[in-house]
Design an enzyme around this catalytic site. Structure first.
Site, PDB file in Angstrom:
ATOM      1  N   CYS A 196       0.842  -1.215   0.000  1.00 10.44           N
ATOM      2  CA  CYS A 196       0.000   0.000   0.000  1.00 10.44           C
ATOM      3  C   CYS A 196       0.868   1.252   0.000  1.00 10.44           C
ATOM      4  O   CYS A 196       0.667   2.165  -0.803  1.00 10.44           O
ATOM      5  CB  CYS A 196      -0.926  -0.009   1.210  1.00 10.44           C
ATOM      6  SG  CYS A 196      -2.090  -1.397   1.232  1.00 10.44           S
ATOM      7  N   HIS A 197       1.865   1.316   0.921  1.00  9.87           N
ATOM      8  CA  HIS A 197       2.707   2.497   1.019  1.00  9.87           C
ATOM      9  C   HIS A 197       4.188   2.156   1.114  1.00  9.87           C
ATOM     10  O   HIS A 197       5.000   3.024   1.418  1.00  9.87           O
ATOM     11  CB  HIS A 197       2.299   3.346   2.220  1.00  9.87           C
ATOM     12  CG  HIS A 197       0.878   3.824   2.150  1.00  9.87           C
ATOM     13  ND1 HIS A 197      -0.175   3.119   2.690  1.00  9.87           N
ATOM     14  CD2 HIS A 197       0.330   4.944   1.575  1.00  9.87           C
ATOM     15  CE1 HIS A 197      -1.306   3.769   2.469  1.00  9.87           C
ATOM     16  NE2 HIS A 197      -1.032   4.877   1.788  1.00  9.87           N
ATOM     17  N   GLY A 198       4.524   0.881   0.883  1.00  9.26           N
ATOM     18  CA  GLY A 198       5.928   0.517   0.772  1.00  9.26           C
ATOM     19  C   GLY A 198       6.656   0.344   2.087  1.00  9.26           C
ATOM     20  O   GLY A 198       7.800   0.804   2.210  1.00  9.26           O
TER      21      GLY A 198
END
Length: 264
Positions: free
Chosen positions: A228-230
Protein backbone atom coordinates in the site's frame (compact mmCIF):
# COMPACT_ATOMS: atom_id res chain seq x y z
CA UNK A 1 -81.77 43.81 57.67
CA UNK A 2 -80.86 45.26 54.32
CA UNK A 3 -83.68 47.82 54.60
CA UNK A 4 -82.52 48.90 58.01
CA UNK A 5 -78.99 49.29 56.83
CA UNK A 6 -80.08 51.41 53.84
CA UNK A 7 -82.21 53.67 56.00
CA UNK A 8 -79.43 54.19 58.51
CA UNK A 9 -77.05 55.29 55.77
CA UNK A 10 -79.67 57.50 54.08
CA UNK A 11 -80.97 59.32 57.21
CA UNK A 12 -77.90 61.53 57.86
CA UNK A 13 -77.88 62.74 54.27
CA UNK A 14 -81.54 63.71 54.38
CA UNK A 15 -81.09 65.49 57.70
CA UNK A 16 -78.11 67.45 56.39
CA UNK A 17 -79.94 68.59 53.25
CA UNK A 18 -83.52 69.29 54.42
CA UNK A 19 -83.42 69.95 58.16
CA UNK A 20 -81.99 72.75 60.18
CA UNK A 21 -79.25 72.36 62.71
CA UNK A 22 -81.63 72.75 65.69
CA UNK A 23 -84.14 70.12 64.48
CA UNK A 24 -81.56 67.52 63.40
CA UNK A 25 -81.07 65.76 66.77
CA UNK A 26 -84.87 65.49 67.35
CA UNK A 27 -85.44 64.00 63.90
CA UNK A 28 -82.58 61.57 64.34
CA UNK A 29 -83.96 60.35 67.69
CA UNK A 30 -87.42 59.81 66.23
CA UNK A 31 -86.00 57.87 63.31
CA UNK A 32 -84.09 55.58 65.66
CA UNK A 33 -87.17 54.85 67.76
CA UNK A 34 -89.28 54.08 64.69
CA UNK A 35 -86.69 51.75 63.22
CA UNK A 36 -86.26 49.96 66.53
CA UNK A 37 -90.00 49.39 66.94
CA UNK A 38 -90.47 48.14 63.40
CA UNK A 39 -87.42 45.88 62.92
CA UNK A 40 -86.24 44.78 66.38
CA UNK A 41 -88.20 41.85 67.87
CA UNK A 42 -87.08 42.96 71.37
CA UNK A 43 -88.30 46.55 71.78
CA UNK A 44 -87.03 46.88 75.31
CA UNK A 45 -83.45 46.11 74.33
CA UNK A 46 -83.67 48.44 71.35
CA UNK A 47 -85.08 51.23 73.55
CA UNK A 48 -82.24 50.72 75.98
CA UNK A 49 -79.66 50.78 73.19
CA UNK A 50 -81.09 53.99 71.68
CA UNK A 51 -81.12 55.95 74.95
CA UNK A 52 -77.97 54.40 76.38
CA UNK A 53 -75.54 55.87 73.91
CA UNK A 54 -74.91 57.03 70.37
CA UNK A 55 -76.48 55.44 67.32
CA UNK A 56 -75.08 51.97 66.60
CA UNK A 57 -74.61 50.52 63.14
CA UNK A 58 -75.79 47.11 61.93
CA UNK A 59 -72.45 45.35 62.56
CA UNK A 60 -72.26 46.38 66.25
CA UNK A 61 -75.86 45.32 66.92
CA UNK A 62 -75.21 41.93 65.28
CA UNK A 63 -72.17 41.30 67.43
CA UNK A 64 -74.05 42.37 70.58
CA UNK A 65 -77.04 40.15 69.82
CA UNK A 66 -74.84 37.09 69.16
CA UNK A 67 -72.80 37.69 72.33
CA UNK A 68 -75.92 38.01 74.49
CA UNK A 69 -77.10 34.54 73.38
CA UNK A 70 -73.93 32.66 74.43
CA UNK A 71 -74.74 30.02 77.02
CA UNK A 72 -72.59 28.91 79.89
CA UNK A 73 -71.57 25.75 78.02
CA UNK A 74 -70.40 27.84 75.09
CA UNK A 75 -68.38 30.08 77.38
CA UNK A 76 -66.76 26.99 78.88
CA UNK A 77 -65.78 25.81 75.39
CA UNK A 78 -64.34 29.19 74.47
CA UNK A 79 -62.33 29.32 77.73
CA UNK A 80 -60.72 25.87 78.29
CA UNK A 81 -60.01 24.82 81.86
CA UNK A 82 -58.19 21.96 83.55
CA UNK A 83 -61.46 20.85 85.12
CA UNK A 84 -62.60 19.26 81.86
CA UNK A 85 -62.45 15.45 82.07
CA UNK A 86 -62.27 13.20 79.03
CA UNK A 87 -63.81 9.77 78.61
CA UNK A 88 -60.87 7.36 78.33
CA UNK A 89 -62.96 4.21 78.34
CA UNK A 90 -61.96 3.17 74.78
CA UNK A 91 -58.55 4.84 74.70
CA UNK A 92 -55.07 3.98 75.97
CA UNK A 93 -52.77 6.70 77.22
CA UNK A 94 -49.10 6.24 76.27
CA UNK A 95 -45.96 8.08 77.20
CA UNK A 96 -45.00 10.90 74.85
CA UNK A 97 -42.88 9.68 71.91
CA UNK A 98 -43.96 6.02 72.14
CA UNK A 99 -47.21 6.21 70.17
CA UNK A 100 -47.04 3.85 67.19
CA UNK A 101 -43.35 3.03 67.71
CA UNK A 102 -43.58 -0.63 66.54
CA UNK A 103 -45.34 0.37 63.34
CA UNK A 104 -42.81 3.13 62.66
CA UNK A 105 -39.92 0.69 63.16
CA UNK A 106 -41.56 -1.79 60.81
CA UNK A 107 -42.02 0.84 58.08
CA UNK A 108 -38.44 2.11 58.41
CA UNK A 109 -36.96 -1.40 58.30
CA UNK A 110 -39.06 -2.37 55.30
CA UNK A 111 -38.10 0.80 53.45
CA UNK A 112 -34.41 0.25 54.08
CA UNK A 113 -34.68 -3.33 52.86
CA UNK A 114 -36.34 -2.19 49.64
CA UNK A 115 -33.69 0.50 49.10
CA UNK A 116 -30.87 -2.02 49.63
CA UNK A 117 -32.49 -4.48 47.19
CA UNK A 118 -32.87 -1.80 44.54
CA UNK A 119 -29.23 -0.68 44.90
CA UNK A 120 -28.05 -4.29 44.71
CA UNK A 121 -30.04 -4.86 41.52
CA UNK A 122 -28.64 -1.71 39.89
CA UNK A 123 -25.06 -2.68 40.76
CA UNK A 124 -25.49 -6.24 39.46
CA UNK A 125 -27.00 -5.03 36.19
CA UNK A 126 -24.16 -2.55 35.72
CA UNK A 127 -21.52 -5.24 36.34
CA UNK A 128 -23.24 -7.70 34.00
CA UNK A 129 -23.53 -5.10 31.26
CA UNK A 130 -19.81 -4.28 31.50
CA UNK A 131 -18.66 -7.90 31.40
CA UNK A 132 -18.10 -9.56 28.05
CA UNK A 133 -20.63 -11.98 26.60
CA UNK A 134 -19.94 -15.71 26.33
CA UNK A 135 -19.37 -15.60 22.56
CA UNK A 136 -16.98 -12.67 22.97
CA UNK A 137 -14.98 -14.53 25.60
CA UNK A 138 -14.85 -17.55 23.31
CA UNK A 139 -13.40 -15.38 20.54
CA UNK A 140 -10.93 -13.78 22.94
CA UNK A 141 -8.61 -16.79 22.87
CA UNK A 142 -7.59 -19.15 20.12
CA UNK A 143 -5.96 -22.54 20.44
CA UNK A 144 -3.70 -23.43 17.50
CA UNK A 145 -2.08 -26.77 16.69
CA UNK A 146 1.31 -26.03 15.11
CA UNK A 147 2.42 -29.60 14.63
CA UNK A 148 1.54 -29.47 10.92
CA UNK A 149 3.67 -26.40 10.14
CA UNK A 150 6.79 -27.22 8.15
CA UNK A 151 10.10 -25.55 8.95
CA UNK A 152 10.57 -22.28 7.02
CA UNK A 153 6.85 -21.93 6.25
CA UNK A 154 4.18 -19.57 7.57
CA UNK A 155 0.51 -20.14 8.35
CA UNK A 156 -2.21 -17.52 8.92
CA UNK A 157 -4.97 -17.90 11.50
CA UNK A 158 -7.81 -15.54 12.45
CA UNK A 159 -7.93 -14.19 16.00
CA UNK A 160 -10.40 -11.48 17.13
CA UNK A 161 -11.04 -10.62 13.51
CA UNK A 162 -7.33 -10.06 12.78
CA UNK A 163 -4.89 -12.18 10.76
CA UNK A 164 -2.07 -13.71 12.81
CA UNK A 165 1.12 -15.00 11.16
CA UNK A 166 2.81 -18.06 12.70
CA UNK A 167 6.20 -18.81 11.17
CA UNK A 168 8.35 -21.85 11.87
CA UNK A 169 11.83 -20.36 11.45
CA UNK A 170 15.00 -22.10 10.44
CA UNK A 171 18.25 -21.83 12.39
CA UNK A 172 19.74 -19.61 9.69
CA UNK A 173 16.84 -17.14 9.95
CA UNK A 174 17.18 -17.02 13.72
CA UNK A 175 20.91 -16.32 13.51
CA UNK A 176 20.42 -13.64 10.84
CA UNK A 177 17.89 -11.73 12.92
CA UNK A 178 20.02 -11.97 16.05
CA UNK A 179 22.89 -10.17 14.30
CA UNK A 180 20.82 -7.06 13.37
CA UNK A 181 22.11 -3.91 15.07
CA UNK A 182 19.66 -1.89 17.11
CA UNK A 183 20.86 1.30 15.42
CA UNK A 184 19.47 0.06 12.11
CA UNK A 185 15.94 -0.24 13.45
CA UNK A 186 13.24 2.45 13.51
CA UNK A 187 11.58 0.73 16.45
CA UNK A 188 14.52 -0.92 18.28
CA UNK A 189 13.66 -4.32 19.72
CA UNK A 190 15.79 -7.45 20.06
CA UNK A 191 14.65 -10.56 18.23
CA UNK A 192 14.74 -12.69 21.37
CA UNK A 193 12.37 -10.28 23.13
CA UNK A 194 9.64 -10.76 20.53
CA UNK A 195 8.94 -14.46 21.03
CA UNK A 196 8.55 -17.21 23.60
CA UNK A 197 10.18 -19.94 21.52
CA UNK A 198 12.82 -18.67 19.04
CA UNK A 199 11.71 -21.29 16.51
CA UNK A 200 8.18 -19.88 16.24
CA UNK A 201 7.40 -16.28 15.40
CA UNK A 202 3.83 -15.15 16.21
CA UNK A 203 2.81 -11.66 15.00
CA UNK A 204 -0.39 -9.79 14.06
CA UNK A 205 -0.54 -9.43 10.27
CA UNK A 206 -1.57 -5.75 10.12
CA UNK A 207 0.74 -3.00 8.98
CA UNK A 208 1.31 -0.44 11.72
CA UNK A 209 0.92 2.40 9.22
CA UNK A 210 -2.71 2.13 8.08
CA UNK A 211 -3.67 -1.44 8.96
CA UNK A 212 -3.08 -3.14 5.61
CA UNK A 213 -2.15 -6.83 5.42
CA UNK A 214 1.50 -7.19 4.33
CA UNK A 215 2.73 -9.88 1.98
CA UNK A 216 4.95 -12.59 3.46
CA UNK A 217 8.34 -13.55 1.96
CA UNK A 218 8.66 -10.21 0.18
CA UNK A 219 10.42 -6.89 0.62
CA UNK A 220 14.07 -5.90 0.92
CA UNK A 221 14.67 -7.86 4.12
CA UNK A 222 13.02 -11.21 3.39
CA UNK A 223 10.22 -10.71 5.86
CA UNK A 224 6.98 -8.91 4.97
CA UNK A 225 6.16 -6.11 2.60
CA UNK A 226 3.13 -3.80 2.60
CA UNK A 227 2.41 -2.79 -1.02
CA UNK A 228 0.00 0.00 0.00
CA UNK A 229 2.71 2.50 1.02
CA UNK A 230 5.93 0.52 0.77
CA UNK A 231 6.72 -0.57 4.36
CA UNK A 232 9.40 -3.28 4.67
CA UNK A 233 9.65 -5.67 7.64
CA UNK A 234 12.42 -8.14 8.38
CA UNK A 235 12.19 -11.83 9.39
CA UNK A 236 11.33 -10.81 12.98
CA UNK A 237 8.49 -8.48 11.93
CA UNK A 238 10.48 -5.32 12.71
CA UNK A 239 10.05 -2.24 10.53
CA UNK A 240 13.14 -1.43 8.46
CA UNK A 241 11.94 0.91 5.70
CA UNK A 242 8.78 2.80 4.79
CA UNK A 243 6.23 5.01 6.58
CA UNK A 244 5.19 2.46 9.22
CA UNK A 245 6.30 3.77 12.65
CA UNK A 246 6.30 0.54 14.69
CA UNK A 247 7.10 -3.14 14.44
CA UNK A 248 4.39 -5.67 13.75
CA UNK A 249 2.47 -6.37 16.95
CA UNK A 250 3.21 -9.50 18.96
CA UNK A 251 -0.03 -10.76 20.58
CA UNK A 252 -0.19 -12.35 24.00
CA UNK A 253 0.27 -16.10 23.63
CA UNK A 254 1.69 -19.12 25.42
CA UNK A 255 2.52 -22.75 24.70
CA UNK A 256 0.10 -25.11 26.40
CA UNK A 257 1.87 -28.10 24.85
CA UNK A 258 5.04 -28.59 22.82
CA UNK A 259 3.17 -28.26 19.53
CA UNK A 260 0.12 -26.34 20.64
CA UNK A 261 -0.17 -22.70 21.63
CA UNK A 262 -2.94 -20.45 22.99
CA UNK A 263 -3.31 -16.94 21.55
CA UNK A 264 -5.02 -14.44 23.80
Amino acid sequence: MALRRALCSLAPRLLQQGASEAAAPVALQCLQQNLGAALNPHPSSCHRDVHAGPFRTFASNAVQSVTSEITSASKLTMSPTNKIKYNEYNHTRKAPGTEGAPFAYFVQTGGRFLYASAIRMVVLKAVVSLSAAADTLAMGSLEVDISGIEEGSTVTVKWRGKPVFIKYRTDEEIAAQAQVSMSDLKDPQADVDRMVNPKYLVIVGLCTHLGCVPIGGAGNYGGWFCPCHGSHYDGSGRIREGPAPYNLEVPEYKFIEEKKLMIG
